[in-house]
Motif scaffolding. Structure first.
Motif, PDB file in Angstrom:
ATOM      1  N   ILE A  98       0.846  -1.198   0.000  1.00  0.00           N
ATOM      2  CA  ILE A  98       0.000   0.000   0.000  1.00  0.00           C
ATOM      3  C   ILE A  98       0.881   1.248   0.000  1.00  0.00           C
ATOM      4  CG2 ILE A  98      -1.737   1.316   1.280  1.00  0.00           C
ATOM      5  CD1 ILE A  98      -2.699  -1.393   2.419  1.00  0.00           C
ATOM      6  N   LEU A  99       0.624   2.122  -0.935  1.00  0.00           N
ATOM      7  CA  LEU A  99       1.337   3.394  -1.009  1.00  0.00           C
ATOM      8  C   LEU A  99       0.335   4.515  -0.725  1.00  0.00           C
ATOM      9  CD1 LEU A  99       3.479   2.829  -4.235  1.00  0.00           C
ATOM     10  CD2 LEU A  99       4.131   2.399  -1.859  1.00  0.00           C
ATOM     11  N   ASP A 100       0.292   4.982   0.507  1.00  0.00           N
ATOM     12  CA  ASP A 100      -0.589   6.083   0.880  1.00  0.00           C
ATOM     13  C   ASP A 100      -0.001   7.412   0.427  1.00  0.00           C
ATOM     14  OD1 ASP A 100      -2.573   4.562   2.342  1.00  0.00           O
ATOM     15  OD2 ASP A 100      -1.051   4.286   3.898  1.00  0.00           O
ATOM     16  N   HIS A 101      -0.893   8.349   0.096  1.00  0.00           N
ATOM     17  CA  HIS A 101      -0.470   9.692  -0.315  1.00  0.00           C
ATOM     18  C   HIS A 101       0.537   9.636  -1.463  1.00  0.00           C
ATOM     19  CE1 HIS A 101      -2.678  11.152   3.119  1.00  0.00           C
ATOM     20  NE2 HIS A 101      -1.961  10.421   3.928  1.00  0.00           N
ATOM     21  N   HIS A 102       0.269   8.741  -2.402  1.00  0.00           N
ATOM     22  CA  HIS A 102       1.083   8.593  -3.612  1.00  0.00           C
ATOM     23  C   HIS A 102       0.181   8.791  -4.834  1.00  0.00           C
ATOM     24  CE1 HIS A 102       4.280   7.063  -1.099  1.00  0.00           C
ATOM     25  NE2 HIS A 102       5.028   6.735  -2.142  1.00  0.00           N
ATOM     26  N   PRO A 103      -0.234  10.021  -5.120  1.00  0.00           N
ATOM     27  CA  PRO A 103      -1.110  10.234  -6.275  1.00  0.00           C
ATOM     28  C   PRO A 103      -0.422   9.874  -7.586  1.00  0.00           C
ATOM     29  CG  PRO A 103      -0.334  12.328  -5.385  1.00  0.00           C
ATOM     30  CD  PRO A 103       0.071  11.279  -4.407  1.00  0.00           C
ATOM     31  N   VAL A 104      -1.201   9.292  -8.474  1.00  0.00           N
ATOM     32  CA  VAL A 104      -0.723   8.953  -9.819  1.00  0.00           C
ATOM     33  C   VAL A 104      -0.973  10.146 -10.736  1.00  0.00           C
ATOM     34  CG1 VAL A 104      -1.064   7.435 -11.801  1.00  0.00           C
ATOM     35  CG2 VAL A 104      -1.113   6.494  -9.480  1.00  0.00           C
ATOM     36  N   LEU A 105       0.010  10.472 -11.548  1.00  0.00           N
ATOM     37  CA  LEU A 105      -0.110  11.579 -12.495  1.00  0.00           C
ATOM     38  C   LEU A 105      -0.399  11.112 -13.914  1.00  0.00           C
ATOM     39  CD1 LEU A 105       2.829  13.897 -11.361  1.00  0.00           C
ATOM     40  CD2 LEU A 105       0.411  14.049 -10.726  1.00  0.00           C
ATOM     41  N   GLU A 106       0.105   9.928 -14.275  1.00  0.00           N
ATOM     42  CA  GLU A 106      -0.051   9.483 -15.654  1.00  0.00           C
ATOM     43  C   GLU A 106       0.207   7.984 -15.757  1.00  0.00           C
ATOM     44  OE1 GLU A 106       2.935  11.184 -18.208  1.00  0.00           O
ATOM     45  OE2 GLU A 106       4.407  11.233 -16.578  1.00  0.00           O
ATOM     46  N   LEU A 107      -0.308   7.407 -16.839  1.00  0.00           N
ATOM     47  CA  LEU A 107      -0.057   6.011 -17.164  1.00  0.00           C
ATOM     48  C   LEU A 107       1.169   5.887 -18.049  1.00  0.00           C
ATOM     49  CD1 LEU A 107      -3.697   4.828 -17.958  1.00  0.00           C
ATOM     50  CD2 LEU A 107      -2.418   4.499 -15.835  1.00  0.00           C
ATOM     51  N   LEU A 108       1.694   4.664 -18.110  1.00  0.00           N
ATOM     52  CA  LEU A 108       2.812   4.335 -18.987  1.00  0.00           C
ATOM     53  C   LEU A 108       2.348   3.312 -20.018  1.00  0.00           C
ATOM     54  CD1 LEU A 108       5.576   3.736 -16.275  1.00  0.00           C
ATOM     55  CD2 LEU A 108       4.978   5.901 -17.390  1.00  0.00           C
ATOM     56  N   SER A 109       2.960   3.322 -21.192  1.00  0.00           N
ATOM     57  CA  SER A 109       2.626   2.362 -22.233  1.00  0.00           C
ATOM     58  C   SER A 109       3.872   2.016 -23.034  1.00  0.00           C
ATOM     59  CB  SER A 109       1.553   2.938 -23.164  1.00  0.00           C
ATOM     60  OG  SER A 109       1.344   2.098 -24.282  1.00  0.00           O
ATOM     61  N   ASP A 110       3.935   0.764 -23.491  1.00  0.00           N
ATOM     62  CA  ASP A 110       5.031   0.368 -24.369  1.00  0.00           C
ATOM     63  C   ASP A 110       4.621   0.405 -25.831  1.00  0.00           C
ATOM     64  OD1 ASP A 110       3.379  -1.807 -24.657  1.00  0.00           O
ATOM     65  OD2 ASP A 110       4.794  -3.276 -23.848  1.00  0.00           O
ATOM     66  N   GLY A 111       3.469   1.006 -26.110  1.00  0.00           N
ATOM     67  CA  GLY A 111       2.967   1.079 -27.469  1.00  0.00           C
ATOM     68  C   GLY A 111       1.982  -0.015 -27.805  1.00  0.00           C
ATOM     69  N   GLU A 112       1.978  -1.071 -26.990  1.00  0.00           N
ATOM     70  CA  GLU A 112       1.046  -2.170 -27.189  1.00  0.00           C
ATOM     71  C   GLU A 112       0.057  -2.291 -26.040  1.00  0.00           C
ATOM     72  OE1 GLU A 112       3.236  -5.731 -27.759  1.00  0.00           O
ATOM     73  OE2 GLU A 112       4.157  -5.089 -29.652  1.00  0.00           O
ATOM     74  N   ALA A 113       0.507  -1.983 -24.846  1.00  0.00           N
ATOM     75  CA  ALA A 113      -0.331  -2.146 -23.660  1.00  0.00           C
ATOM     76  C   ALA A 113       0.077  -1.132 -22.606  1.00  0.00           C
ATOM     77  CB  ALA A 113      -0.196  -3.567 -23.091  1.00  0.00           C
ATOM     78  N   VAL A 114      -0.828  -0.879 -21.681  1.00  0.00           N
ATOM     79  CA  VAL A 114      -0.497  -0.067 -20.512  1.00  0.00           C
ATOM     80  C   VAL A 114       0.421  -0.895 -19.621  1.00  0.00           C
ATOM     81  CG1 VAL A 114      -1.436   0.955 -18.403  1.00  0.00           C
ATOM     82  CG2 VAL A 114      -2.558   1.357 -20.605  1.00  0.00           C
ATOM     83  N   THR A 115       1.525  -0.295 -19.193  1.00  0.00           N
ATOM     84  CA  THR A 115       2.561  -1.047 -18.486  1.00  0.00           C
ATOM     85  C   THR A 115       2.936  -0.444 -17.143  1.00  0.00           C
ATOM     86  OG1 THR A 115       4.224   0.199 -19.720  1.00  0.00           O
ATOM     87  CG2 THR A 115       3.577  -1.950 -20.604  1.00  0.00           C
ATOM     88  N   GLY A 116       2.080   0.417 -16.604  1.00  0.00           N
ATOM     89  CA  GLY A 116       2.377   0.974 -15.294  1.00  0.00           C
ATOM     90  C   GLY A 116       1.915   2.408 -15.190  1.00  0.00           C
ATOM     91  N   ALA A 117       2.480   3.110 -14.226  1.00  0.00           N
ATOM     92  CA  ALA A 117       2.081   4.498 -13.979  1.00  0.00           C
ATOM     93  C   ALA A 117       3.203   5.212 -13.260  1.00  0.00           C
ATOM     94  CB  ALA A 117       0.797   4.552 -13.158  1.00  0.00           C
TER      95      ALA A 117
END
Length: 542
Positions: free
Chosen positions: A144-163
């Motif tokens: 659990i990462l509290d107070h860790h807002p996500v700003l954007e997603l990551l992609s390798d061009g084929e799929a979403v691969t993180g944030a």
């Protein structure tokens, strides 16, 4: 799991599944993914267990035991959805939510008891429920990462691969490489002051569309709740027993000339019209003493504003307002493309209020019981689906370093970065989606003019707004709220009829030929199209 970069001081973590958001949908998604064998990280903008609309609330669920009566209950509810919900999804939700409520019993969640001493598993007290779910998620091994807002997603061009996101305490960057991502970021409250709504800024909608997903049901943002003036309360149940008065203390009359009463029933429109004309006062004088006691004990948070103001709402007159609730109790959100809540972009899933609830509520509000059960069910499905996708993608893990960030407005402006008056942007957006005479009651010319103004605001935000350090979070929130307002107004302008929460004074009738969901696509250019018939295994897929 974490690797700290010596050059930037940032954290880079790896997970099979990343869940973004810490409400009930996020909790169930994280637990489900962990149960499926995935290594899971849950990142919350606030503190998981206290953030979001459920944590400060007392909510029921759509709790229907198995049996012959279940189909009747689903059919009866479907009749209220304006023809836009799907009984198959509704039945699936009831099934999954009921199983999960029984799981809560097994875990020892302290459900209340009814008059016969039986557990009343339809009721969930927000603070207890979310604190309890945090413990279960921790026990399942979720990081659990509290107070860790996500700003954007990551992609390798084929799929979403993180944030990628920031740590609120320090402003430091962090990145998570993940096999799949679940957006459980809640709806958008358009910066309206409602319980649990501070962080509900449409972040998930913006990130999903940046990744190539679509939205659905965004025209259904006309859900408002009665509340005492100058409070954040948006729990309108007590107003079922209210009478309404003008500022001179004289009773208001409905369209038939009768005393205006019961503000959460058919008379709500009359209350809205009266509020457009001027101040409205209320008194909960239709509740007898036994009912007053039940309300005070069953809905204690509803009466705190009165107590603090020294008002006896059963005997004193007090000023009221209608609080806009956006998609928190509306039904719009990210369009779902698969039964496991995939959004049509490989590696990306949505749950809870981040996803459209048209499948469950159609043109009506799913607020309360329907949304609560939907959060449980969609959380479970999305977590399981994300875990399976991550398992399929594990062979490509070595290539995740090639992932690129997808964030645009507020992070990477399309033109020259320059100071943008964010307060003025928020005021301009709210002026189009909050006032009763623009959003509760709508008409074509006003919607077209509002969309033109919002397009101008978006040009300023997307072209020039950029944040630095911790300020990136606010910039992204402003961008997400602006984008969400454009999508909402564009969908409303395209639906040339009245249906459910979408009330057009220039087109008051419901058109049977328009009983189709509207799909919204695009960032700089917004496109709205009727949903096409899509048949998979003999059933509608969406």
């Amino acid at each position: 799991m974490a690797v700290r970069s010596a050059s930037t001081g940032s954290d880079r973590l790896q997970a099979d599944v990343l869940v973004i958001g810490g409400g009930p949908a996020g909790a169930w998604a994280a637990f489900s993914a962990a149960q499926a064998g995935a290594k899971v990280v849950l990142a919350d903008k606030g503190y998981f267990g206290t953030s979001g609309a459920t944590a400060p609330s007392n909510t029921g669920t759509w709790c229907v035991p198995p049996g012959e009566g279940r189909a009747h209950v689903v059919e009866r509810r479907w009749q209220r959805t304006g023809g836009l919900a799907e009984p198959r999804w509704m039945t699936r939700c009831v099934d999954r939510a009921y199983e999960s409520l029984l799981r809560l019993v097994e875990w020892g969640y302290p459900f209340p008891t009814d008059d016969t001493g039986q557990l009343y598993i339809a009721n969930l007290r927000g603070p207890d429920y979310m604190r309890f779910m945090r413990r279960q998620v921790q026990k399942a091994g979720v990081v659990i990462l509290d107070h860790h807002p996500v700003l954007e997603l990551l992609s390798d061009g084929e799929a979403v691969t993180g944030a990628a996101g920031i740590v609120r305490a320090t402003g430091a960057d962090w990145t998570i490489d993940a096999g799949a991502v679940v957006l459980a970021t809640g709806g958008v409250a358009f910066f309206e002051r409602i319980l649990g709504g501070t962080g509900l800024t449409g972040d998930g909608y913006l990130m999903a569309v940046e990744a190539g997903a679509s939205l659905s049901g965004m025209e259904f943002t006309g859900k408002y709740s009665l509340a005492p003036m100058n409070s954040s309360l948006n729990k309108g149940l007590p107003f079922r027993w209210a009478s309404f008065f003008g500022p001179d203390g004289r009773p208001l009359l409905d369209r038939d000339g009768h005393p205006l009463q019961n503000g959460i029933g058919a008379a709500e429109k009359d209350v809205a019209r009266a509020l457009i004309r001027g101040p409205v006062l209320a008194r909960l004088d239709l509740a007898d003493e036994a009912l007053q006691d039940w309300l005070l004990k069953g809905q204690p948070n509803c009466f705190l504003p009165y107590q603090r103001a020294g008002i006896d709402p059963f005997r004193d007159l007090f000023e009221v307002t209608l609080k806009a609730e956006g998609t928190v109790r509306g039904s719009g959100g990210i369009r779902l493309a698969t039964d496991d809540c995939g959004v049509g972009v490989p590696g990306l899933y949505a749950a809870g209020d981040a996803a459209t609830r048209e499948l469950m509520a159609g043109a009506s509000s799913g607020g309360g019981a329907i949304n609560a059960s939907w959060a449980i069910a969609s959380g479970w499905w999305s977590g399981h689906g994300a875990a399976q996708h991550a398992r399929r993608r594990c062979a490509a893990a070595a290539f995740r370093h090639q992932s690129k960030p997808l964030g645009r407005a507020g992070l990477r402006p399309s033109a020259a970065a320059r100071p943008v008056d964010q307060a003025a942007v928020v005021e301009a957006v709210r002026s189009e989606v909050i006032p009763l005479d623009r959003n509760y009651f709508r008409n074509g010319p006003h919607l077209d003019a509002a969309l033109a103004r919002l397009d101008g605001v978006w040009d300023e935000v997307s072209g020039h707004l950029v944040g630095e350090g911790r300020d990136r979070l606010r910039a992204r929130e402003v961008a997400a709220v602006t984008a969400s307002a454009r999508w909402s107004v564009a969908a409303a302008a395209a639906r040339g009829e009245s249906r459910g929460m979408h009330r057009r004074t220039d087109r008051p009738e419901t058109d049977p030929a328009s009983a189709r969901r509207l799909i919204v696509d695009g960032l700089d250019v917004v496109a709205v199209r009727p949903e096409a018939e899509a048949v998979i295994a003999g059933e509608r897929a969406s």
